[in-house]
Design a protein around this motif. Sequence first.
Motif, PDB file in Angstrom:
ATOM      1  N   ARG A 100      -4.322   7.835   0.570  1.00 52.78           N
ATOM      2  CA  ARG A 100      -4.264   8.531   1.857  1.00 52.78           C
ATOM      3  C   ARG A 100      -3.051   9.452   1.954  1.00 52.78           C
ATOM      4  O   ARG A 100      -2.972  10.273   2.865  1.00 52.78           O
ATOM      5  N   HIS A 101      -2.117   9.286   1.037  1.00 55.06           N
ATOM      6  CA  HIS A 101      -0.913  10.116   1.024  1.00 55.06           C
ATOM      7  C   HIS A 101      -1.207  11.346   0.173  1.00 55.06           C
ATOM      8  O   HIS A 101      -1.410  11.251  -1.041  1.00 55.06           O
ATOM      9  N   ALA A 102      -1.241  12.516   0.789  1.00 50.76           N
ATOM     10  CA  ALA A 102      -1.701  13.735   0.119  1.00 50.76           C
ATOM     11  C   ALA A 102      -0.975  14.041  -1.194  1.00 50.76           C
ATOM     12  O   ALA A 102      -1.628  14.471  -2.162  1.00 50.76           O
ATOM     13  N   SER A 128       0.800  -1.218   0.000  1.00 48.31           N
ATOM     14  CA  SER A 128       0.000   0.000   0.000  1.00 48.31           C
ATOM     15  C   SER A 128       0.833   1.268   0.000  1.00 48.31           C
ATOM     16  O   SER A 128       0.394   2.297  -0.497  1.00 48.31           O
ATOM     17  N   SER A 129       2.035   1.217   0.606  1.00 46.24           N
ATOM     18  CA  SER A 129       2.831   2.435   0.703  1.00 46.24           C
ATOM     19  C   SER A 129       4.312   2.117   0.707  1.00 46.24           C
ATOM     20  O   SER A 129       4.742   1.055   1.187  1.00 46.24           O
ATOM     21  N   SER A 137      -4.316   2.190  -3.037  1.00 49.48           N
ATOM     22  CA  SER A 137      -5.074   1.601  -1.932  1.00 49.48           C
ATOM     23  C   SER A 137      -5.902   2.673  -1.241  1.00 49.48           C
ATOM     24  O   SER A 137      -5.620   3.865  -1.332  1.00 49.48           O
ATOM     25  N   TYR A 138      -6.938   2.225  -0.559  1.00 52.31           N
ATOM     26  CA  TYR A 138      -7.853   3.106   0.172  1.00 52.31           C
ATOM     27  C   TYR A 138      -8.432   4.188  -0.742  1.00 52.31           C
ATOM     28  O   TYR A 138      -8.353   5.387  -0.453  1.00 52.31           O
ATOM     29  N   THR A 139      -8.993   3.744  -1.865  1.00 57.16           N
ATOM     30  CA  THR A 139      -9.552   4.664  -2.856  1.00 57.16           C
ATOM     31  C   THR A 139     -10.812   5.326  -2.317  1.00 57.16           C
ATOM     32  O   THR A 139     -11.800   4.647  -2.030  1.00 57.16           O
ATOM     33  N   PRO A 140     -10.836   6.653  -2.179  1.00 57.83           N
ATOM     34  CA  PRO A 140     -12.015   7.340  -1.648  1.00 57.83           C
ATOM     35  C   PRO A 140     -13.030   7.621  -2.747  1.00 57.83           C
ATOM     36  O   PRO A 140     -12.700   7.581  -3.942  1.00 57.83           O
ATOM     37  N   TRP A 146      -2.711  12.089  -4.048  1.00 53.17           N
ATOM     38  CA  TRP A 146      -4.019  12.590  -4.429  1.00 53.17           C
ATOM     39  C   TRP A 146      -3.885  13.875  -5.250  1.00 53.17           C
ATOM     40  O   TRP A 146      -4.565  14.063  -6.261  1.00 53.17           O
ATOM     41  N   ASN A 193      -0.798   5.285  -2.757  1.00 53.74           N
ATOM     42  CA  ASN A 193      -1.799   5.268  -1.699  1.00 53.74           C
ATOM     43  C   ASN A 193      -2.568   6.592  -1.689  1.00 53.74           C
ATOM     44  O   ASN A 193      -1.981   7.660  -1.570  1.00 53.74           O
TER      45      ASN A 193
END
Length: 432
Positions: free
Chosen positions: A227-229, A21-22, A260-263, A232, A225
């Motif tokens: 969640r990593h700004a 994931s990271s 991962s952790y796709t919003p 995004w 990932n």
Amino acid sequence: MIAPHATKVLVIGYVWPEPRSSAASGHVMQILEVFLQQGWDITFSSPAGFGEQRADLAALGIREVPIELNNSSFDTFISELAPDIVLFDQFMMEEQFGWRVEKHCPDALRVLESSDLQSLRHSRHQRLKERLKASDDNNDFSDLFAPALREEFEHMANTDLAKREIASFYRCDLTLMVSEVEIELLVEQFKFSRNLLHWCPLMVDLPISAPVPFEERAHFLHIGNFRHAPNWDAVLWLKTAIWPLIREQLPAAQLHIYGSYTPPKATALHNPAQGFHVMNWAEDALQVMSATRICMAPLRFGAGIKGKIVDAMLCGTPNVTTPVGAEAMHDEEPWPGTVARSAREFADDCVQLYSDKTLWLDAQAKAQALLAGRYQKSVHGPALVQKLIDCQKNLANIRRDNFTGSMLRHHHHKSTQYMAQWIEAKNRSNQA
């Protein structure tokens, strides 16, 4: 079977490692693998919940012990374990648990795995936000990319995050850094002791099989990932500026975005008609990287070094990135792709590299040379182990010479201890 005399290592993780994931988790796993190869006895603990993609540490012979913040049960746990080395994964874990380690295991070597210089990443993010508010130009960001270290220092020096983070570095006996640029920033601008830092980049085994040929690859790829700004933000820049410019030149081009952790805000960008595919999590990142022709890393801010670019090099996949993406990753070695400073330059470089087999093969060859020269586990693993052994032997001298760290430990650990005791007393009162 662990030998009775084996070095005992306690790792206090910000999260349970999710190497798929990271890159940060991947680096932690690389360090753990180095320790395992030494026959060291490893316990991994974390106050975080179990993530959906976490590594099976127990299968590797690593004990897993969940812990809680502000809970004295940790005191009993660490006293009984009596580790020789305590590795804090990110500085927030040292802030939370460092005083308890000091109290119960004062002779344990305290090591901090920094992942990246978070205060630098935060400072760059703030500057990008200011730039986006001040101008609607979504093309050229060259004024933000890789400024002089003095300028970085001036932006960071008065921030609470920099003060917290660097104070944590001082309180440890050694801090592992993935970026040589960040080492120079700390040493030259913050006047931090070089002796308390150790360069430990991503560590990989060199590929033994030939990469997938040019003709058997297709499409562009971005991975990271959500969640990593920085990741995004890169997706947003792709969507709004870079990808439309590529489609003007390559109308049939397809971009696959994995993370991962796709919003929901990311899946909302999915648009097959535009060739813009949000693919969620990749079961095997190296497999999808090997099938693609170009890795895109349009990072407008960030810190550390980039796992996605190391993965691209492992797969023989040329990349296009920015000065932020390339920072501290290649020293004087040629870059295995191109480095762009604007959306237009980024798009043009992607199109040219995607279409020109000669340029593509040249970039691929540079990747293999760069991996061999900077990222071999067989080089950095033994260097890390030797550094830790040397620090253990010279611990008294290291702590004597690091008076600033001793002073900060004294004040931080006393105040944190009193706060933790107050919180525990309040919790007991609430439960009564």
